[in-house]
Design a protein around this motif. Structure first.
Motif, short mmCIF file in Angstrom:
data_model
loop_
_atom_site.label_atom_id
_atom_site.label_comp_id
_atom_site.label_asym_id
_atom_site.label_seq_id
_atom_site.Cartn_x
_atom_site.Cartn_y
_atom_site.Cartn_z
N TRP A 198 0.83 -1.76 -0.24
CA TRP A 198 0.05 0.10 -0.19
C TRP A 198 0.74 1.53 0.32
CZ3 TRP A 198 -4.97 1.01 -0.40
CH2 TRP A 198 -5.37 2.46 -0.23
N TYR A 204 3.66 1.47 -1.22
CA TYR A 204 4.61 1.52 -2.17
C TYR A 204 4.03 2.02 -3.20
CZ TYR A 204 7.54 0.02 -6.38
OH TYR A 204 7.78 0.19 -7.43
N LEU A 205 2.40 1.35 -3.15
CA LEU A 205 1.86 2.18 -4.78
C LEU A 205 1.26 4.37 -3.85
CD1 LEU A 205 -0.79 -0.93 -5.66
CD2 LEU A 205 1.33 0.33 -6.99
N LEU A 262 -5.85 3.65 -5.59
CA LEU A 262 -5.24 2.25 -5.46
C LEU A 262 -5.76 1.05 -4.97
CD1 LEU A 262 -3.08 4.66 -4.78
CD2 LEU A 262 -2.29 3.33 -1.88
N ARG A 272 -1.93 -6.04 0.85
CA ARG A 272 -1.79 -4.46 1.16
C ARG A 272 -1.39 -3.95 2.32
NH1 ARG A 272 -7.32 -1.39 1.54
NH2 ARG A 272 -6.28 0.35 2.84
N LEU A 312 2.47 -5.64 -9.07
CA LEU A 312 2.69 -4.79 -8.61
C LEU A 312 3.14 -3.62 -9.11
CD1 LEU A 312 2.13 -2.93 -5.03
CD2 LEU A 312 4.67 -4.17 -4.62
N ALA A 352 0.02 -2.42 -11.34
CA ALA A 352 0.17 -1.63 -10.36
C ALA A 352 0.33 -0.03 -10.36
CB ALA A 352 -0.60 -1.92 -9.46
N ARG A 353 1.74 0.01 -9.86
CA ARG A 353 2.35 1.40 -9.89
C ARG A 353 2.48 1.72 -11.82
NH1 ARG A 353 7.18 -0.65 -10.50
NH2 ARG A 353 7.59 -0.20 -13.12
N ILE A 361 -1.49 3.71 -11.87
CA ILE A 361 -1.73 4.23 -11.18
C ILE A 361 -2.20 5.53 -11.80
CG2 ILE A 361 -0.02 5.43 -10.01
CD1 ILE A 361 -1.95 3.45 -7.53
#
Length: 316
Positions: A99, A101-102, A120, A133, A148, A151-152, A155
């Motif tokens: 969590w 990190y994002l 997020l 998370r 992940l 996801a970044r 975002i």
């Protein structure tokens, strides 16, 4: 520039001292496509992607993203907001939670609350990491780390995704999971350019492919067009009986151009130049000849086989 092109380049060239890494590339990717970039190591795929991602300046040439020119020596903030770039070596911060990190990257993209937390949650759900998370990144598997990273990359809701070798080093299950996420992103309207050595992954994902050799884009076409031009029709035939009798019968058919014995030693791969009616006639003739068939199905040459054949044609 036509607006329907998500990526368009003209004469794009990158030279490092004496080596030309990307040579006079005219690339066109339609909006909404998944475009696969394939080629051996050193072909120029990463350098091309880095230029599209604004991480590398072209030596010469022009780049347009969604019709907007990428201006050299400028920051291009509007263009960068439209891009999501996943390089093959981007570091993850092992001592952060998923969590945090994002959240860090969402703040860099100036996402503010309440939108930031909502976004997020959305991306964690998409990459199937909601249950992780609060986990430290150090505890994640390689497949989870790659999801992940994706996801970044999305975002900030980019419209164009540039993925450099995203499935390399992943086990088969992790590759399938990653592929499924890419399909969801395409269905949501994103344009995706993805480079890979794992041609079977691209075969399932892509609408078009580009083939790079020694810095040149030697082929760029829709997958459908590539198959029509370069893929030989194949029929897999298996028998409980004698392979010799099956081969002899197949060789009577003028549309049979070649026969290979497959690994199980009971099946043959037949290179076939005929149409559907002619393959049906072949099946009838085998049954009439009393061959005890256990399998007879038409198939298509794989992308891998086409790629290897093209490489051989260019070097021979």
């Amino acid at each position: 520039m036509p607006q329907q092109l998500a990526i368009s380049t003209r004469g794009l060239t990158k030279q490092f001292e004496r080596q030309i890494a990307v040579n006079d590339v005219d690339l066109q990717v339609q909006a909404g496509e998944v475009y696969g970039l394939i080629g051996p190591n050193g072909a120029g795929k990463t350098t091309l992607i880095r230029m599209l991602a604004t991480a590398e300046e072209p030596t010469v040439g022009e780049i347009y993203i969604n019709g907007e020119p990428l201006v050299r020596d400028r920051d291009n903030p509007n263009l960068k907001r439209q891009l999501g770039y996943l390089p093959d070596d981007f570091p993850l911060y092992d001592d952060l939670t998923v969590w945090d990190y994002l959240d860090y990257f969402a703040r860099l993209y100036r996402l503010t609350e309440p939108k930031r937390s909502r976004r997020l949650k959305e991306v964690l759900e998409l990459v199937q990491l909601t249950h992780k998370r609060q986990s430290l990144i150090a505890t994640l598997s390689r497949g989870m780390k790659q999801r992940l990273s994706l996801a970044r990359t999305i975002i900030h809701e980019p419209v164009l995704l540039l993925l450099d070798e995203p499935v390399s080093g992943l086990d088969p299950i992790a590759r399938v999971q990653f592929r499924e996420i890419i399909k969801v992103l395409q269905e949501a309207g994103m344009t995706i350019l993805i480079s890979s050595h794992v041609l079977s992954d691209l075969e399932e994902l892509c609408t078009s492919v580009g083939i790079m050799e020694l810095g040149f884009l030697v082929e760029s076409a829709s997958l459908e067009n590539l198959y029509q031009r370069l893929s030989r029709q194949q029929i897999v035939v298996a028998t409980m009986g004698n392979l010799g009798a099956l081969k002899a019968e197949l060789n009577n058919c003028p549309q049979v151009e070649g026969i290979e014995v497959l690994a199980d030693a009971q099946s043959l791969c037949v290179h076939f130049s005929g149409d559907v009616q002619e393959s049906a006639a072949l099946l009838r003739s085998l049954i009439t000849a009393g061959i005890p068939l256990t399998d007879f199905h038409r198939t298509q040459e794989s992308l891998e086989s086409i790629f290897l054949k093209m490489g051989h044609q260019q070097t021979s």
